[in-house]
Design a protein around this motif. Structure first.
Motif, mmCIF file in Angstrom:
data_model
loop_
_atom_site.group_PDB
_atom_site.id
_atom_site.type_symbol
_atom_site.label_atom_id
_atom_site.label_comp_id
_atom_site.label_asym_id
_atom_site.label_seq_id
_atom_site.Cartn_x
_atom_site.Cartn_y
_atom_site.Cartn_z
ATOM 1 N N TYR A 1 -3.175 -26.206 1.077
ATOM 2 C CA TYR A 1 -4.347 -25.336 0.982
ATOM 3 C C TYR A 1 -5.241 -25.588 2.182
ATOM 4 O O TYR A 1 -5.697 -26.712 2.384
ATOM 5 C CB TYR A 1 -5.148 -25.636 -0.285
ATOM 6 N N LYS A 2 -5.494 -24.556 2.972
ATOM 7 C CA LYS A 2 -6.428 -24.711 4.090
ATOM 8 C C LYS A 2 -7.823 -24.940 3.534
ATOM 9 O O LYS A 2 -8.229 -24.276 2.580
ATOM 10 C CB LYS A 2 -6.406 -23.465 4.963
ATOM 11 N N VAL A 3 -8.554 -25.865 4.144
ATOM 12 C CA VAL A 3 -9.908 -26.153 3.669
ATOM 13 C C VAL A 3 -10.890 -25.102 4.194
ATOM 14 O O VAL A 3 -11.794 -24.672 3.484
ATOM 15 C CB VAL A 3 -10.355 -27.572 4.097
ATOM 16 N N GLY A 4 -10.696 -24.660 5.437
ATOM 17 C CA GLY A 4 -11.629 -23.697 6.027
ATOM 18 C C GLY A 4 -12.990 -24.329 6.268
ATOM 19 O O GLY A 4 -13.089 -25.562 6.395
ATOM 20 N N HIS A 5 -14.055 -23.530 6.324
ATOM 21 C CA HIS A 5 -15.421 -24.031 6.531
ATOM 22 C C HIS A 5 -15.509 -24.936 7.768
ATOM 23 O O HIS A 5 -16.214 -25.939 7.752
ATOM 24 C CB HIS A 5 -15.921 -24.795 5.302
ATOM 25 N N GLY A 6 -14.753 -24.609 8.806
ATOM 26 C CA GLY A 6 -14.805 -25.409 10.027
ATOM 27 C C GLY A 6 -13.931 -26.648 9.998
ATOM 28 O O GLY A 6 -13.912 -27.424 10.947
ATOM 29 N N VAL A 7 -13.232 -26.855 8.895
ATOM 30 C CA VAL A 7 -12.335 -28.014 8.795
ATOM 31 C C VAL A 7 -10.936 -27.560 9.218
ATOM 32 O O VAL A 7 -10.442 -26.552 8.729
ATOM 33 C CB VAL A 7 -12.302 -28.551 7.339
ATOM 34 N N ASN A 8 -10.330 -28.312 10.132
ATOM 35 C CA ASN A 8 -9.091 -27.806 10.728
ATOM 36 C C ASN A 8 -7.802 -28.333 10.100
ATOM 37 O O ASN A 8 -6.758 -28.324 10.721
ATOM 38 C CB ASN A 8 -9.094 -28.106 12.229
ATOM 39 N N PHE A 9 -7.883 -28.819 8.874
ATOM 40 C CA PHE A 9 -6.643 -29.287 8.263
ATOM 41 C C PHE A 9 -6.492 -28.713 6.857
ATOM 42 O O PHE A 9 -7.401 -28.070 6.326
ATOM 43 C CB PHE A 9 -6.586 -30.820 8.223
ATOM 44 N N SER A 10 -5.319 -28.947 6.296
ATOM 45 C CA SER A 10 -5.027 -28.480 4.940
ATOM 46 C C SER A 10 -4.886 -29.686 4.023
ATOM 47 O O SER A 10 -4.611 -30.784 4.483
ATOM 48 C CB SER A 10 -3.711 -27.710 4.926
ATOM 49 N N LEU A 11 -5.091 -29.450 2.742
ATOM 50 C CA LEU A 11 -4.850 -30.498 1.759
ATOM 51 C C LEU A 11 -3.567 -30.144 1.015
ATOM 52 O O LEU A 11 -3.218 -28.977 0.881
ATOM 53 C CB LEU A 11 -6.015 -30.582 0.764
ATOM 54 N N ASP A 12 -2.893 -31.165 0.539
ATOM 55 C CA ASP A 12 -1.649 -30.955 -0.200
ATOM 56 C C ASP A 12 -1.870 -31.326 -1.654
ATOM 57 O O ASP A 12 -2.245 -32.458 -1.959
ATOM 58 C CB ASP A 12 -0.542 -31.845 0.376
ATOM 59 N N GLN A 13 -1.640 -30.361 -2.528
ATOM 60 C CA GLN A 13 -1.819 -30.646 -3.947
ATOM 61 C C GLN A 13 -0.512 -30.433 -4.708
ATOM 62 O O GLN A 13 0.228 -29.484 -4.443
ATOM 63 C CB GLN A 13 -2.886 -29.739 -4.558
ATOM 64 N N CYS A 14 -0.277 -31.305 -5.673
ATOM 65 C CA CYS A 14 0.890 -31.142 -6.527
ATOM 66 C C CYS A 14 0.568 -30.090 -7.588
ATOM 67 O O CYS A 14 -0.414 -30.223 -8.324
ATOM 68 C CB CYS A 14 1.261 -32.461 -7.199
ATOM 69 N N GLY A 15 1.387 -29.038 -7.605
ATOM 70 C CA GLY A 15 1.164 -27.962 -8.553
ATOM 71 C C GLY A 15 1.488 -28.375 -9.982
ATOM 72 O O GLY A 15 1.123 -27.688 -10.928
#
Ligand SMILES: [Zn+2]
Ligand SMILES: [Zn+2]
Length: 186
Positions: free
Chosen positions: A86-100
Motif C-alpha cells: 500500500y502506497k502511503v502517499g502524503h509525501g512519503v515515498n515508500f509503501s507498507l506491506d500488510q498481510c491480508g
C-alpha cells in the motif's frame, strides 16, 4: 518467525515504542508488527496526532535500503500469506506491506521512524483503507499531470503559468478572465 525480506534471518522480539512490541530483523533492520500489538499500543494513544507536513527537513530522511529485488513478493512471517503493498502517499515515498490474512504489517528499515516524523505512525491502518488509497491515486495523477506540463512549458514557464492560474482561480471574475484568454488572443 523469519524475515520476509532476508528470508532466512530469524526475527527477534524488540520494542519499537515504549509499549509497542515488534519482531525485528538484525540483518536488514526491518520490523514486523502484529496487528493486535499495534492496536494494543494504539488504544493507549487514542488521540490521533495531527499530520505534520510542515518541516520536511526535520523528518528523518528515508533511505531505501538496497533490497535485492524490491519488487519481489514478500510473504507473511506468521501465516505465509502474500503481503499486499500500500502506497502511503502524503509525501512519503515508500509503501507498507500488510498481510491480508492476519493483518500484520512489515516496515523496512527506518520506515516507522519516517512515518513517526510525520505523525502518520498512528494512521497505519487508515493507510490500508479504500478512501486513503483513492486519495493517494488522485494525488499521484495530479503530480504526473503537473510533471507533464512542467516538461512542456519548461521550469520557468511552468512556474509563471502556475502563478497566473492561482491568481485567476481566486479572482471574483474568474470566468470572464478565462473567456478573455480563450477568445481574445487573436
Ligand atoms: Zn531482514
Ligand atoms: Zn499473516
Amino acid at each position: 518467525m523469519k524475515c520476509p525480506v532476508c528470508k532466512t534471518e530469524e526475527l527477534a522480539a524488540s520494542a519499537l515504542e515504549q509499549s509497542l512490541t515488534c519482531r525485528h530483523c538484525e540483518r536488514c533492520g526491518g520490523n514486523w508488527i502484529q496487528s493486535f500489538e499495534y492496536w494494543k499500543w494504539r488504544e493507549q494513544h487514542k488521540d490521533n496526532l495531527p499530520e505534520n507536513l510542515l518541516d520536511p527537513d526535520d523528518v528523518p530522511a528515508h533511505v531505501p535500503h538496497p533490497k535485492t529485488g524490491a519488487l519481489q513478493a514478500k510473504f507473511c512471517p506468521e501465516c505465509s500469506s502474500i503481503l499486499v503493498r500500500y502506497k502511503v502517499g502524503h509525501g512519503v515515498n515508500f509503501s507498507l506491506d500488510q498481510c491480508g490474512n492476519c493483518g500484520g504489517v512489515w516496515f523496512d528499515k527506518d520506515e516507522w521512524e519516517s512515518l513517526k516524523g510525520r505523525n502518520l505512525h498512528d494512521d497505519v491502518y487508515t493507510v490500508f483503507t479504500a478512501p486513503w488509497q483513492a486519495k493517494v491515486r488522485t494525488q499521484e495523477s495530479l503530480r504526473a499531470q503537473e510533471e507533464l506540463y512542467r516538461k512542456k512549458f519548461g521550469e520557468e514557464g511552468f512556474e509563471e503559468v502556475k502563478r497566473m492560474k492561482e491568481w485567476i482561480d481566486e479572482h471574483p471574475r474568474k470566468q470572464e478572465i478565462l473567456a478573455y484568454l480563450m477568445y481574445s488572443s487573436r
